[in-house]
Design a protein around this motif. Structure first.
Motif, mmCIF file in Angstrom:
data_model
loop_
_atom_site.group_PDB
_atom_site.id
_atom_site.type_symbol
_atom_site.label_atom_id
_atom_site.label_comp_id
_atom_site.label_asym_id
_atom_site.label_seq_id
_atom_site.Cartn_x
_atom_site.Cartn_y
_atom_site.Cartn_z
ATOM 1 N N TYR A 80 0.852 -1.195 0.000
ATOM 2 C CA TYR A 80 0.000 0.000 0.000
ATOM 3 C C TYR A 80 0.882 1.236 0.000
ATOM 4 N N ILE A 81 0.623 2.098 -0.972
ATOM 5 C CA ILE A 81 1.370 3.348 -1.068
ATOM 6 C C ILE A 81 0.374 4.427 -0.686
ATOM 7 N N SER A 82 0.332 4.786 0.592
ATOM 8 C CA SER A 82 -0.689 5.760 0.987
ATOM 9 C C SER A 82 -0.028 7.037 1.443
ATOM 10 N N CYS A 83 -0.587 8.160 1.008
ATOM 11 C CA CYS A 83 0.028 9.446 1.329
ATOM 12 C C CYS A 83 -0.220 9.771 2.797
ATOM 13 N N PRO A 84 0.604 10.636 3.379
ATOM 14 C CA PRO A 84 0.456 10.909 4.809
ATOM 15 C C PRO A 84 -0.736 11.817 5.117
ATOM 16 N N SER A 85 -1.361 12.367 4.060
ATOM 17 C CA SER A 85 -2.441 13.360 4.118
ATOM 18 C C SER A 85 -1.901 14.732 4.513
ATOM 19 N N CYS A 86 -2.665 15.745 4.140
ATOM 20 C CA CYS A 86 -2.280 17.124 4.453
ATOM 21 C C CYS A 86 -3.540 17.969 4.350
ATOM 22 N N GLY A 87 -3.386 19.278 4.297
ATOM 23 C CA GLY A 87 -4.554 20.141 4.238
ATOM 24 C C GLY A 87 -5.370 19.997 2.960
ATOM 25 N N ARG A 88 -4.882 19.248 1.981
ATOM 26 C CA ARG A 88 -5.632 19.066 0.734
ATOM 27 C C ARG A 88 -6.497 17.804 0.766
ATOM 28 N N THR A 89 -6.307 16.970 1.758
ATOM 29 C CA THR A 89 -6.897 15.629 1.753
ATOM 30 C C THR A 89 -8.417 15.666 1.714
ATOM 31 N N LEU A 90 -8.997 14.767 0.890
ATOM 32 C CA LEU A 90 -10.438 14.813 0.675
ATOM 33 C C LEU A 90 -11.210 13.694 1.387
ATOM 34 N N PHE A 91 -10.530 12.790 2.060
ATOM 35 C CA PHE A 91 -11.229 11.777 2.863
ATOM 36 C C PHE A 91 -10.332 11.352 4.015
ATOM 37 N N ASP A 92 -10.897 10.581 4.945
ATOM 38 C CA ASP A 92 -10.107 10.125 6.080
ATOM 39 C C ASP A 92 -9.148 9.031 5.589
ATOM 40 N N LEU A 93 -7.882 9.395 5.461
ATOM 41 C CA LEU A 93 -6.925 8.460 4.853
ATOM 42 C C LEU A 93 -6.689 7.218 5.683
ATOM 43 N N GLN A 94 -6.648 7.382 6.994
ATOM 44 C CA GLN A 94 -6.369 6.217 7.840
ATOM 45 C C GLN A 94 -7.505 5.207 7.731
ATOM 46 N N GLU A 95 -8.738 5.734 7.831
ATOM 47 C CA GLU A 95 -9.916 4.858 7.765
ATOM 48 C C GLU A 95 -10.012 4.194 6.378
ATOM 49 N N THR A 96 -9.812 4.999 5.338
ATOM 50 C CA THR A 96 -9.939 4.475 3.975
ATOM 51 C C THR A 96 -8.864 3.426 3.690
ATOM 52 N N THR A 97 -7.635 3.692 4.149
ATOM 53 C CA THR A 97 -6.559 2.723 3.938
ATOM 54 C C THR A 97 -6.916 1.393 4.599
ATOM 55 N N GLN A 98 -7.429 1.477 5.830
ATOM 56 C CA GLN A 98 -7.797 0.241 6.544
ATOM 57 C C GLN A 98 -8.888 -0.510 5.796
ATOM 58 N N MET A 99 -9.877 0.250 5.280
ATOM 59 C CA MET A 99 -11.008 -0.372 4.574
ATOM 60 C C MET A 99 -10.501 -1.088 3.304
ATOM 61 N N ILE A 100 -9.636 -0.414 2.557
ATOM 62 C CA ILE A 100 -9.116 -1.020 1.319
ATOM 63 C C ILE A 100 -8.236 -2.227 1.664
ATOM 64 N N ARG A 101 -7.452 -2.082 2.699
ATOM 65 C CA ARG A 101 -6.575 -3.183 3.120
ATOM 66 C C ARG A 101 -7.404 -4.418 3.501
ATOM 67 N N SER A 102 -8.523 -4.194 4.197
ATOM 68 C CA SER A 102 -9.315 -5.337 4.685
ATOM 69 C C SER A 102 -9.862 -6.193 3.535
ATOM 70 N N ARG A 103 -10.044 -5.609 2.353
ATOM 71 C CA ARG A 103 -10.586 -6.382 1.227
ATOM 72 C C ARG A 103 -9.498 -6.844 0.248
ATOM 73 N N THR A 104 -8.307 -6.258 0.314
ATOM 74 C CA THR A 104 -7.324 -6.556 -0.749
ATOM 75 C C THR A 104 -5.992 -7.106 -0.239
ATOM 76 N N ASN A 105 -5.856 -7.296 1.080
ATOM 77 C CA ASN A 105 -4.509 -7.631 1.574
ATOM 78 C C ASN A 105 -4.072 -9.064 1.280
ATOM 79 N N HIS A 106 -4.877 -9.789 0.509
ATOM 80 C CA HIS A 106 -4.444 -11.129 0.094
ATOM 81 C C HIS A 106 -3.905 -11.103 -1.343
#
Ligand code: SF4
Length: 670
Positions: free
Chosen positions: A574-600
């Protein structure tokens, strides 16, 4: 990209490849906190709240300073945010905080020119300061290229003049993923292109007699990042420059992977005495980044004094040129009976010599899950290859794929030696009455190379070294061993072992440590020490020895180090950005959600980026991208190609999975 072709470094990129010595850079004044020269390696990070939220930015900055940040970077996507930096600064001063602020600029010279009058430093990305990226592979004639450089000069010079007038420092921060079309057309997305991209801007600054510069060469691929910094230093030295270096791995992700990826890149360079400031980019709260950066940097505070006494004899001191010639290309070895070496991926060794070996469940921590009903073991992509039992004998049947290693005397006494192999000292191996017919592991240290025992060592086809170190500057010590071996034409595989005393994981006396801190430090130290070798193709296996750390964490860190160095792929990246003032969604939550379905999906690289402005450019070598396109809107990418635009957030993950499925890259959970 074939890195080995691009990355031969004929010259010298650091002060010493054998002894620790920091590269002395020019001192740059940034507010009240100077960088470079003999100043300590500074720690910094970046806020994640909206820059227009003055109160939120101030509160977060204060938390980051409390956590150890010496500079705080804030994004300024347009003039209004740049102007609001004045409000943030005013409020911070009211609260007694004088931390130097850094404005982060992409695409907007007018915002940079406002910010440079307010804050202590501006960061520009040469890939997008004067260029809008079109991902066109244009060909430029020499005249057209020269005209482009003149256009950049005209656009960039006003900012340089403002910085000069206001005493503002500047970071020229190249990113692997956002090189301009002009650079791409000449150099491709190579470390060489990254370096040239920065040099174009540095030369303009020097032409205007402005030298308050810091340089960075970031990538989400630690191998590219390390080679780019090395090449940068080499080129700077050739041009008589010595600007301080800002070290960082972009979009490193979170948790263990984020720490290990960062340490492989940053730690490798720190080992070579490079780096004047560090920013660790984690997809976590920004105040969690500074302690990680601090843990990486603290190992070098006293290293120069501590390692000075070490003196190898002249015969085993390898010269820098020989080491440089060996970097970036794989250390070729023979394969030993399909166990290790040759073209096989590096092996992982786990140590269970101090465990109670009465129940097969003890192997769960190293990736072997026993099923009592079927009386068999299940293994996965992260099952270790070798287990060291020392003198400890298990009282259950072992999995067939797991190779057992015993101390020589104990191995000698085994009645059933199938799948069991001995570990010797040099002396024991030479004098052994009986040896294994398949695999013999011999413990060795760098200074053994000049011993009489080494001269008498039988170099047979079953020999594998387990390389240890007694030196504080251990990575360089072990690197010299590899170089020496190669220069002598010896091709036996080498397992690199690093041992860590619990004392190394403790903080200052009286410091309260969280239970995770020793694990986090282990990840950082091992990733630096082993990653620094693997990144240069050295090592056929790794063995992390740290009795105070749970075995499952050691096994997991081992595989993460191999993944970060791209030497053995065992999971989704997973190449996830650290987020900043431009971020448009909760990156930590979204990363976890994507990871839960694709980490295999072993081997796939999925980028999760907070904004469409920088995201696509920054995600460099990802296979798929999930990028914030607007409020509640996501754009999906295959590589750099847009596949679906502005999908509603609620549907975006399913849509991404459908794209992966249509490409034939989806597999169902096992
Ligand atoms: S990609 Fe992430 S960190 Fe980079 S500018 Fe966009 S939101 Fe900020």
């Amino acid at each position: 990209m074939d890195l080995t072709k691009k990355l031969t470094l004929p010259g010298k990129y650091c002060e010493s490849l054998t002894h620790y010595k920091r590269w002395l850079t020019r001192e740059v004044q940034i507010g009240d906190v100077p960088m470079g020269g003999t100043h300590p390696i500074r720690i910094q990070s970046m806020t994640t709240v909206d820059t227009m939220d003055t109160k939120g930015s101030v509160e977060q900055t204060l938390r980051m300073v409390e956590a150890g940040c010496e500079y705080v970077r804030i994004t300024a996507p347009s003039i209004k945010e740049a102007q609001n930096l004045a409000e943030i600064k005013k409020e911070l001063l009211k609260r007694g905080c004088k931390v130097p602020l850094v404005a982060d600029i992409h695409f907007t010279p007018n915002a940079a020119e406002v910010a440079a009058r307010i804050v202590e430093k501006v960061r520009v990305n040469p890939g997008n300061y004067a260029d809008k990226k079109k991902f066109d592979q244009l060909t430029y004639t020499d005249a057209a290229y020269q005209a482009e450089l003149e256009r950049i000069y005209t656009k960039f010079a006003p900012l340089v003049k403002i910085c000069k007038e206001y005493g503002t420092a500047m970071r020229i921060g190249t990113n692997h993923g956002s090189l301009s079309d002009r650079i791409m057309s000449h150099y491709g997305d190579t470390p060489e292109g990254m370096v040239e991209s920065a040099l174009e801007f540095i030369r303009i600054c020097e032409d205007l007699h402005y030298y308050n510069l810091v340089i960075s060469m970031k990538s989400s691929n630690p191998q590219v990042m390390v080679q780019a910094y090395r090449l940068l230093v080499e080129k700077m030295v050739a041009e008589g420059m010595n600007y301080p270096l800002h070290l960082g791995v972009t979009e490193a992700g979170d948790g263990e992977d984020g720490r290990i990826k960062s340490a492989v890149g940053i730690g490798t360079l720190l080992e070579d005495g490079l780096g004047d400031t560090v920013r660790v980019s984690l997809t976590e709260e920004p105040e969690l980044e500074a302690p990680v950066a601090r843990a990486l940097v603290n190992r070098y505070v006293k290293r120069a004094e501590q390692v000075l006494e070490i003196n190898y004899s002249q015969e085993i001191v390898t010269n820098s040129k020989l080491i440089v010639e060996n970097l970036g290309s794989r250390h070729e070895t023979k394969e030993v009976n399909a166990f290790i070496g040759g073209s096989m991926v590096p092996r992982v060794v786990a140590d269970l010599s101090n465990k109670r070996l009465i129940d097969p469940m003890v192997l769960k921590d190293i990736g072997y899950i026993y099923d009592p009903l079927l009386d068999k073991y299940h293994m996965g992509d992260q099952s270790v290859d070798f287990v060291f039992f020392g003198d400890n004998l298990p009282s259950f049947t072992m999995p067939g794929n797991l190779k057992q290693v015993y101390n020589f005397a104990t191995w000698l006494g085994l009645t059933n030696k199938e799948n069991a192999h001995p570990l010797y000292t040099l002396h024991d191996y030479i004098n052994a009455s009986e040896r294994d017919t398949n695999l013999n592991l011999v413990r060795i240290f760098h200074d053994d190379l000049e011993s009489e025992a080494f001269e008498n060592l039988p170099m047979d086809q079953t020999l594998v070294f387990v390389l240890e170190t007694r030196q504080l500057h251990g990575m360089a010590d072990q690197r010299e061993f590899f170089v020496k071996l190669r220069s002598w034409g010896l091709e036996m595989p080498v397992i690199v072992k690093r041992s860590y005393d619990p004392v190394e994981f403790s903080g200052p006396v009286g410091d309260m440590m969280s239970p995770e801190e020793p694990i986090s430090k282990l990840q950082l130290y091992a990733a630096t020490d082993l990653g620094g070798l693997l990144i240069d193709g050295m090592g056929n296996g790794i063995w992390i020895d740290a009795a105070s750390i749970p075995t499952d964490k050691l096994a997991s860190a081992s595989f993460a180090i191999l993944q970060a160095t791209r030497s053995r792929i065992s999971k989704t990246e997973y190449i996830s950005c650290p987020s900043c003032g431009r971020t448009l969604f909760d990156l930590q939550e979204t990363t976890q959600m994507i990871r839960s379905r694709t980490n295999h999906l072993k081997g796939l690289k999925i980028a999760i980026m907070g904004c469409i402005v920088n995201g696509p450019g920054e995600m460099a070598d990802a296979d798929y991208g999930y990028v914030g396109a607007g409020p509640d809107r996501v754009t999906l990418y295959r590589g750099k190609e847009v596949v679906k635009k502005n999908v509603q957030s609620a549907d975006a993950l399913n849509e991404l999975i459908e794209i992966i499925r249509a490409d034939g890259n989806w597999v169902e959970f096992a």
